[in-house]
Design a protein around this motif. Structure first.
Motif, PDB file in Angstrom:
ATOM      1  N   SER A 196      32.910  -3.921 -67.657  1.00 27.36           N
ATOM      2  CA  SER A 196      33.832  -4.117 -68.786  1.00 27.36           C
ATOM      3  C   SER A 196      35.016  -3.157 -68.780  1.00 27.36           C
ATOM      4  O   SER A 196      36.041  -3.443 -69.398  1.00 27.36           O
ATOM      5  CB  SER A 196      33.085  -4.004 -70.115  1.00 27.36           C
ATOM      6  N   VAL A 197      34.909  -2.042 -68.085  1.00 28.91           N
ATOM      7  CA  VAL A 197      36.027  -1.087 -68.064  1.00 28.91           C
ATOM      8  C   VAL A 197      37.025  -1.385 -66.936  1.00 28.91           C
ATOM      9  O   VAL A 197      38.118  -0.821 -66.922  1.00 28.91           O
ATOM     10  CB  VAL A 197      35.541   0.380 -67.975  1.00 28.91           C
ATOM     11  N   VAL A 198      36.667  -2.272 -66.032  1.00 27.35           N
ATOM     12  CA  VAL A 198      37.537  -2.580 -64.895  1.00 27.35           C
ATOM     13  C   VAL A 198      38.907  -3.105 -65.329  1.00 27.35           C
ATOM     14  O   VAL A 198      39.936  -2.632 -64.824  1.00 27.35           O
ATOM     15  CB  VAL A 198      36.831  -3.536 -63.907  1.00 27.35           C
ATOM     16  N   PRO A 199      38.982  -4.076 -66.259  1.00 23.44           N
ATOM     17  CA  PRO A 199      40.324  -4.557 -66.633  1.00 23.44           C
ATOM     18  C   PRO A 199      41.227  -3.463 -67.188  1.00 23.44           C
ATOM     19  O   PRO A 199      42.416  -3.421 -66.871  1.00 23.44           O
ATOM     20  CB  PRO A 199      40.049  -5.628 -67.699  1.00 23.44           C
ATOM     21  N   SER A 200      40.684  -2.573 -67.999  1.00 20.39           N
ATOM     22  CA  SER A 200      41.507  -1.491 -68.553  1.00 20.39           C
ATOM     23  C   SER A 200      42.051  -0.596 -67.453  1.00 20.39           C
ATOM     24  O   SER A 200      43.222  -0.199 -67.497  1.00 20.39           O
ATOM     25  CB  SER A 200      40.692  -0.640 -69.530  1.00 20.39           C
ATOM     26  N   LEU A 201      41.229  -0.260 -66.495  1.00 21.08           N
ATOM     27  CA  LEU A 201      41.658   0.631 -65.422  1.00 21.08           C
ATOM     28  C   LEU A 201      42.718  -0.020 -64.534  1.00 21.08           C
ATOM     29  O   LEU A 201      43.728   0.610 -64.194  1.00 21.08           O
ATOM     30  CB  LEU A 201      40.453   1.070 -64.591  1.00 21.08           C
ATOM     31  N   ILE A 202      42.503  -1.271 -64.176  1.00 19.97           N
ATOM     32  CA  ILE A 202      43.488  -1.972 -63.349  1.00 19.97           C
ATOM     33  C   ILE A 202      44.786  -2.157 -64.124  1.00 19.97           C
ATOM     34  O   ILE A 202      45.888  -1.956 -63.589  1.00 19.97           O
ATOM     35  CB  ILE A 202      42.940  -3.323 -62.851  1.00 19.97           C
ATOM     36  N   ALA A 203      44.675  -2.534 -65.394  1.00 21.96           N
ATOM     37  CA  ALA A 203      45.874  -2.746 -66.215  1.00 21.96           C
ATOM     38  C   ALA A 203      46.669  -1.454 -66.360  1.00 21.96           C
ATOM     39  O   ALA A 203      47.901  -1.464 -66.254  1.00 21.96           O
ATOM     40  CB  ALA A 203      45.479  -3.293 -67.585  1.00 21.96           C
ATOM     41  N   TRP A 204      45.996  -0.365 -66.601  1.00 22.07           N
ATOM     42  CA  TRP A 204      46.679   0.925 -66.749  1.00 22.07           C
ATOM     43  C   TRP A 204      47.412   1.280 -65.450  1.00 22.07           C
ATOM     44  O   TRP A 204      48.573   1.671 -65.476  1.00 22.07           O
ATOM     45  CB  TRP A 204      45.679   2.005 -67.131  1.00 22.07           C
ATOM     46  N   ALA A 205      46.741   1.107 -64.323  1.00 25.04           N
ATOM     47  CA  ALA A 205      47.365   1.410 -63.036  1.00 25.04           C
ATOM     48  C   ALA A 205      48.567   0.500 -62.775  1.00 25.04           C
ATOM     49  O   ALA A 205      49.570   0.934 -62.204  1.00 25.04           O
ATOM     50  CB  ALA A 205      46.341   1.276 -61.911  1.00 25.04           C
ATOM     51  N   SER A 206      48.483  -0.740 -63.213  1.00 25.98           N
ATOM     52  CA  SER A 206      49.585  -1.674 -62.969  1.00 25.98           C
ATOM     53  C   SER A 206      50.863  -1.248 -63.686  1.00 25.98           C
ATOM     54  O   SER A 206      51.962  -1.595 -63.250  1.00 25.98           O
ATOM     55  CB  SER A 206      49.200  -3.095 -63.392  1.00 25.98           C
ATOM     56  N   LEU A 207      50.734  -0.501 -64.763  1.00 24.74           N
ATOM     57  CA  LEU A 207      51.920  -0.041 -65.495  1.00 24.74           C
ATOM     58  C   LEU A 207      52.755   0.945 -64.672  1.00 24.74           C
ATOM     59  O   LEU A 207      53.926   1.165 -64.972  1.00 24.74           O
ATOM     60  CB  LEU A 207      51.510   0.604 -66.822  1.00 24.74           C
ATOM     61  N   PHE A 208      52.165   1.505 -63.627  1.00 27.03           N
ATOM     62  CA  PHE A 208      52.875   2.444 -62.762  1.00 27.03           C
ATOM     63  C   PHE A 208      53.384   1.785 -61.483  1.00 27.03           C
ATOM     64  O   PHE A 208      54.053   2.434 -60.685  1.00 27.03           O
ATOM     65  CB  PHE A 208      51.966   3.626 -62.410  1.00 27.03           C
ATOM     66  N   ALA A 209      53.051   0.513 -61.294  1.00 29.77           N
ATOM     67  CA  ALA A 209      53.444  -0.194 -60.078  1.00 29.77           C
ATOM     68  C   ALA A 209      54.893  -0.671 -60.199  1.00 29.77           C
ATOM     69  O   ALA A 209      55.359  -1.005 -61.290  1.00 29.77           O
ATOM     70  CB  ALA A 209      52.517  -1.390 -59.847  1.00 29.77           C
ATOM     71  N   PRO A 210      55.594  -0.716 -59.083  1.00 29.22           N
ATOM     72  CA  PRO A 210      56.967  -1.241 -59.118  1.00 29.22           C
ATOM     73  C   PRO A 210      56.953  -2.763 -59.251  1.00 29.22           C
ATOM     74  O   PRO A 210      55.951  -3.424 -58.948  1.00 29.22           O
ATOM     75  CB  PRO A 210      57.531  -0.816 -57.763  1.00 29.22           C
ATOM     76  N   ALA A 211      58.085  -3.302 -59.691  1.00 31.71           N
ATOM     77  CA  ALA A 211      58.246  -4.761 -59.733  1.00 31.71           C
ATOM     78  C   ALA A 211      58.252  -5.276 -58.293  1.00 31.71           C
ATOM     79  O   ALA A 211      58.771  -4.596 -57.413  1.00 31.71           O
ATOM     80  CB  ALA A 211      59.551  -5.112 -60.434  1.00 31.71           C
ATOM     81  N   PRO A 212      57.660  -6.368 -57.998  1.00 32.68           N
ATOM     82  CA  PRO A 212      57.022  -7.344 -58.867  1.00 32.68           C
ATOM     83  C   PRO A 212      55.533  -7.110 -59.063  1.00 32.68           C
ATOM     84  O   PRO A 212      54.863  -7.882 -59.729  1.00 32.68           O
ATOM     85  CB  PRO A 212      57.246  -8.664 -58.134  1.00 32.68           C
ATOM     86  N   TRP A 213      55.017  -6.023 -58.497  1.00 30.70           N
ATOM     87  CA  TRP A 213      53.567  -5.801 -58.497  1.00 30.70           C
ATOM     88  C   TRP A 213      53.024  -5.424 -59.862  1.00 30.70           C
ATOM     89  O   TRP A 213      51.832  -5.593 -60.109  1.00 30.70           O
ATOM     90  CB  TRP A 213      53.204  -4.767 -57.426  1.00 30.70           C
ATOM     91  N   ASP A 214      53.853  -4.943 -60.752  1.00 31.23           N
ATOM     92  CA  ASP A 214      53.394  -4.623 -62.100  1.00 31.23           C
ATOM     93  C   ASP A 214      52.875  -5.875 -62.800  1.00 31.23           C
ATOM     94  O   ASP A 214      51.690  -5.971 -63.145  1.00 31.23           O
ATOM     95  CB  ASP A 214      54.511  -3.953 -62.911  1.00 31.23           C
ATOM     96  N   LEU A 215      53.742  -6.848 -62.963  1.00 28.77           N
ATOM     97  CA  LEU A 215      53.344  -8.081 -63.642  1.00 28.77           C
ATOM     98  C   LEU A 215      52.474  -8.965 -62.751  1.00 28.77           C
ATOM     99  O   LEU A 215      51.605  -9.684 -63.242  1.00 28.77           O
ATOM    100  CB  LEU A 215      54.582  -8.851 -64.100  1.00 28.77           C
ATOM    101  N   GLY A 216      52.694  -8.885 -61.447  1.00 27.40           N
ATOM    102  CA  GLY A 216      51.865  -9.656 -60.524  1.00 27.40           C
ATOM    103  C   GLY A 216      50.408  -9.237 -60.583  1.00 27.40           C
ATOM    104  O   GLY A 216      49.499 -10.077 -60.608  1.00 27.40           O
ATOM    105  N   THR A 217      50.176  -7.939 -60.621  1.00 28.74           N
ATOM    106  CA  THR A 217      48.805  -7.431 -60.722  1.00 28.74           C
ATOM    107  C   THR A 217      48.177  -7.844 -62.045  1.00 28.74           C
ATOM    108  O   THR A 217      47.020  -8.284 -62.084  1.00 28.74           O
ATOM    109  CB  THR A 217      48.790  -5.892 -60.589  1.00 28.74           C
ATOM    110  N   LEU A 218      48.930  -7.687 -63.126  1.00 28.80           N
ATOM    111  CA  LEU A 218      48.408  -8.080 -64.438  1.00 28.80           C
ATOM    112  C   LEU A 218      48.110  -9.575 -64.487  1.00 28.80           C
ATOM    113  O   LEU A 218      47.085  -9.992 -65.036  1.00 28.80           O
ATOM    114  CB  LEU A 218      49.398  -7.698 -65.538  1.00 28.80           C
TER     115      LEU A 218
END
Length: 145
Positions: free
Chosen positions: A75-97
């Motif tokens: 259950s904590v996996v989505p939060s961790l991936i989502a948090w990390a995606s906020l530091f990713a450059p475009a297009p990987w930020d929204l792509g990861t989410l």
């Protein structure tokens, strides 16, 4: 368990798609929202919703007589991936989410099969996660950076 979603779940679930669709459209069109860049707004909303999705599994585990430790860990996996995606450059930020929301809609299909949530929730999650995930992916890969 009820066979059909309560009206509140349909209304609130549908309303939750408005920011995904509206902000994704603004990102794709290269427009601002009252002078604010929509991309970080969409990323933040996507991360919040991804965390909410993890919370759904946590709640199902807590309500289950078994309370499997694996459900809490997953259950904590989505939060961790989502948090990390906020530091990713475009297009990987929204792509990861987008990928996360889409995949998590499928991952959580074991919850209704195991009787931890009503079957209607699994079906509703597929629709909501599908629309939200595709909006994030579209904005990520076809939107202005």
């Amino acid at each position: 368990m009820p066979r059909h979603p309560p009206p509140a779940a349909l209304v609130l679930g549908g309303a939750g798609l408005i920011p995904f669709l509206g902000l994704a459209a603004l990102v794709i069109l290269g427009q601002s929202l009252f002078g604010l860049a929509p991309r970080p707004l969409l990323a933040a909303y996507g991360a919040v919703i991804a965390s909410f999705l993890g919370g759904l599994r946590w709640g199902a585990a807590a309500a289950s007589p078994e309370g499997r430790g694996a459900d809490y860990a997953v259950s904590v996996v989505p939060s961790l991936i989502a948090w990390a995606s906020l530091f990713a450059p475009a297009p990987w930020d929204l792509g990861t989410l987008g990928a996360l929301v889409l995949v998590w809609g499928l991952v959580d299909q074991d919850l209704p099969r195991r009787g931890l949530v009503p079957a209607w929730l699994g079906r509703l999650r597929l629709v909501l996660s599908g629309v939200a995930g595709l909006a994030l992916l579209a904005a990520g890969f076809w939107g202005a950076t």
